[in-house]
Design an enzyme around this catalytic site. Structure first.
Site, PDB file in Angstrom:
ATOM      1  N   GLY A   1      15.079   5.362   1.920  1.00 31.33           N
ATOM      2  CA  GLY A   1      14.074   4.498   0.914  1.00 31.33           C
ATOM      3  C   GLY A   1      12.969   5.244   0.494  1.00 31.33           C
ATOM      4  N   CYS A   2      12.210   4.677  -0.766  1.00 29.75           N
ATOM      5  CA  CYS A   2      11.157   5.689  -1.142  1.00 29.75           C
ATOM      6  C   CYS A   2      10.164   5.877  -0.206  1.00 29.75           C
ATOM      7  CB  CYS A   2      10.649   4.726  -2.400  1.00 29.75           C
ATOM      8  SG  CYS A   2       9.979   5.867  -3.628  1.00 29.75           S
ATOM      9  N   GLN A   3       9.914   4.849   0.629  1.00 29.91           N
ATOM     10  CA  GLN A   3       8.612   5.154   1.697  1.00 29.91           C
ATOM     11  C   GLN A   3       9.353   5.428   2.974  1.00 29.91           C
ATOM     12  OE1 GLN A   3       5.393   3.662   1.080  1.00 29.91           O
ATOM     13  NE2 GLN A   3       5.812   3.051  -1.033  1.00 29.91           N
TER      14      GLN A   3
ATOM     15  N   ALA B   1      11.228  -0.655  -0.607  1.00 32.05           N
ATOM     16  CA  ALA B   1      11.695   0.617  -0.433  1.00 32.05           C
ATOM     17  C   ALA B   1      11.431   1.413   0.869  1.00 32.05           C
ATOM     18  CB  ALA B   1      10.986   1.383  -1.599  1.00 32.05           C
TER      19      ALA B   1
ATOM     20  N   ASN C   1       5.685   8.685  -2.331  1.00 39.46           N
ATOM     21  CA  ASN C   1       5.654  10.388  -2.968  1.00 39.46           C
ATOM     22  C   ASN C   1       4.922  10.094  -4.597  1.00 39.46           C
ATOM     23  OD1 ASN C   1       7.653   9.335  -4.913  1.00 39.46           O
ATOM     24  ND2 ASN C   1       9.160   9.828  -3.318  1.00 39.46           N
TER      25      ASN C   1
END
Lengths: 406, 144
Positions: B50-52, B118, A362
């Site tokens: 997770g960020c991903q 992540a 993101n």
């Protein structure tokens, strides 16, 4: 100076690396750029033969280090066309520059009922400091909308500016999409209502000429490491009239005039905002990076990167199932895209296996992802040491990843 | 098959692959075959963010063994999840507590387990161990 890509690439030792047996294709320049030998060597030279603390010693070495650091400040001032070195503050980076303004400008100028305007395309670093400040002061954060093509909705922006607005904080270039905001116009619109403007220039200044006097911005924040300099150092440019009226951000050594236990008077600008020993080697390296850029010429860099952007946009657009996020022009050399039916993590992992470094996720811009109704993108961001051949490799690698994943 | 035998099997399977493409094709295939998690578990409560990529994990304790269900929105993550399930499913809490998951280093997947990656996998392993610890504690309390 003629632009000779082969010679340019020789200036960046890391580009010779092999990753998993393949030549590195580095397309993560918007996260951090690589460093030329000139910068690496300048920092090594400082540590080998000039290291000393600055601004306080009377001895020879201290003077040498101080001169080197202050020469870097002058190089940066000139690059920005700031009026004086008093307006050029060394920080840890863009994030700290913005936090400094949120804290010190906030203390001096923000009270309950005030409004701060940002936009939907901001990086978290240009959202959260303002959000926290607003919470602390009872002020409110107003978010300017964007259009589906990724550009700022200027009519909506205008409608947010009023007598309660005390500050506007906007990205010069979107870190996700590379879209260049018409900041001169946006600054002018705010100034018509006497509203000061901070520009997050982290993604712009590596790629284009920034003249703070011509833009008439009140603050401009950026990092060295995205413009071929070292990590850990950045700049806050601020107009003297604001910096003088703002209290210090951090306190301690280097930033004082007189200290007693009853009262401390602070040093003059820019030192008032530079508490503690600065990142001397990095600052000197940063000055060297600017000299390196100027030696090639920022206009030359911009023109070449534009060729890469056009070529990359064309090449990637030809791939079935690939959609570019943020198509509004003008753009800096960034292409963010999604692939039908493919998670960005999967694509990024396979590109990595093929020696290609891109950023996925993101991009610290969750509100923008929400607006676009996506959970992340794959971002290829170019620098002037990249080549069209590398873009060809990227395009081939994307098709290969699609074959494997679909 | 013991936990040790399962790990050795996986390492042997990966030794057959000549290059990264074979390895990843296999993981992707496993991801595609993975049944995933029942819809009722695809909620915030079972989500490891997770960020991903995101991972969902649920656990049940039956007759001294733990039954996990897991899923991910990314296919490579899901394939690795499936691989981990082969190792941890139907094991006793103590077996899972003792497992250090270092076998993943031997099959060239170490980078996917890095907390900085992540993708939710390193958090998932932490959560698997936490479930094991909770079930073990409950069992001990029951017996006491």
């Amino acid at each position: 100076m003629d632009f000779d890509i082969d010679n340019i690439r020789k200036d960046f030792p890391i580009l010779q690396l092999k990753i998993r047996g393949k030549s590195l294709v580095y397309f993560d320049n918007a996260a951090t750029s690589q460093k030329p030998t000139a910068v690496i060597e300048r920092m090594a030279k400082y540590n080998r033969s000039e290291n000393s603390n600055v601004h306080r010693g009377v001895h020879w070495l201290s003077q040498l280090a101080t001169d080197a650091m202050e020469n870097a400040r002058e190089t940066i001032r000139e690059h920005l066309n700031a009026q004086s070195i008093e307006e050029v503050i060394f920080t840890k980076g863009t994030t700290e520059s913005i936090n400094l303004v949120a804290s010190s400008f906030g203390k001096a100028f923000i009270t309950a009922g005030d409004e701060i305007v940002i936009s939907e395309m901001e990086h978290h670093a240009n959202i959260i400091p303002w959000q926290i400040l607003c919470q602390e002061k009872g002020a409110s954060l107003k978010v300017s909308k964007i259009n589906p093509d990724g550009s700022l909705n200027i009519d909506h922006y205008k409608s947010l500016l009023n007598s309660r607005t005390k500050l506007v904080a906007l990205a010069h270039v979107s870190n996700v999409m590379g879209i260049i905001n018409p900041i001169k116009e946006l600054i002018h619109l705010a100034h018509q209502k006497q509203i000061p403007v901070l520009i997050d220039g982290a993604q712009a200044i590596p790629h284009t000429n920034v003249d703070v006097q011509e833009l008439d911005c009140d603050f401009y924040a950026f990092s060295a490491h995205k413009m071929y300099g070292p990590t850990g150092v950045g700049i806050l440019y601020g107009k003297k009239k604001f910096l003088e009226a703002m209290p210090p951000y951090q306190t301690g050594g280097e930033m004082i005039d007189q200290v007693s236990f009853e009262k401390t008077t602070f040093a003059d600008l820019p030192f008032k905002f530079e508490a503690g020993t600065p990142m001397i080697a990095s600052i000197i390296g940063f000055g060297e990076a600017i000299k390196y850029i100027n030696n090639i010429g920022i206009a030359t860099i911009e023109a070449y990167e534009h060729q890469l952007l056009d070529y990359g946009t064309k090449k990637l657009s030809e791939i079935n199932g690939l959609t570019i996020i943020g198509t509004h022009k003008p753009k800096a050399a960034v292409i963010s895209f999604i692939l039908d039916g493919i998670h960005h993590y999967d694509a990024g992992s396979l590109l990595d296996q093929m020696g290609i470094a891109v950023r996925t996720g993101n991009h610290c811009a969750q509100p923008l992802m929400k607006y676009m109704h996506i959970n992340g993108t794959i971002r290829a961001s170019f620098a002037f040491y990249n080549t069209k051949q590398e873009i060809d490799l990227l395009a081939e690698a994307i098709v290969k990843a699609q074959t494997m994943l679909l | 098959m013991t936990i040790q035998e399962t790990k050795e099997n996986i390492i042997e399977e990966f030794e057959l692959f000549d290059d990264w493409m074979d390895r990843y094709n296999y993981i992707i295939e496993m991801g595609k075959e993975c049944e995933g998690i029942e819809e009722k578990y695809k909620t915030k409560q079972y989500l490891i963010s997770g960020c991903q990529s995101q991972v969902w994990l649920s656990a049940e304790y039956k007759e001294g063994k733990i039954i996990f269900q897991a899923d991910s929105d990314a296919i490579i993550t899901k394939g690795i999840v499936q691989l981990l399930m082969r190792v941890v499913n139907n094991r006793t809490p103590q077996e899972i507590i003792n497992e250090d998951f270092s076998f993943l280093d031997n099959i060239g997947l170490k980078e996917h387990l890095s907390p900085t990656r992540a993708n939710g996998l390193s958090s998932m392993i932490r959560q698997i161990k936490l479930y094991a610890l909770v079930f073990k504690t409950k069992e001990e309390q029951k017996q006491a």
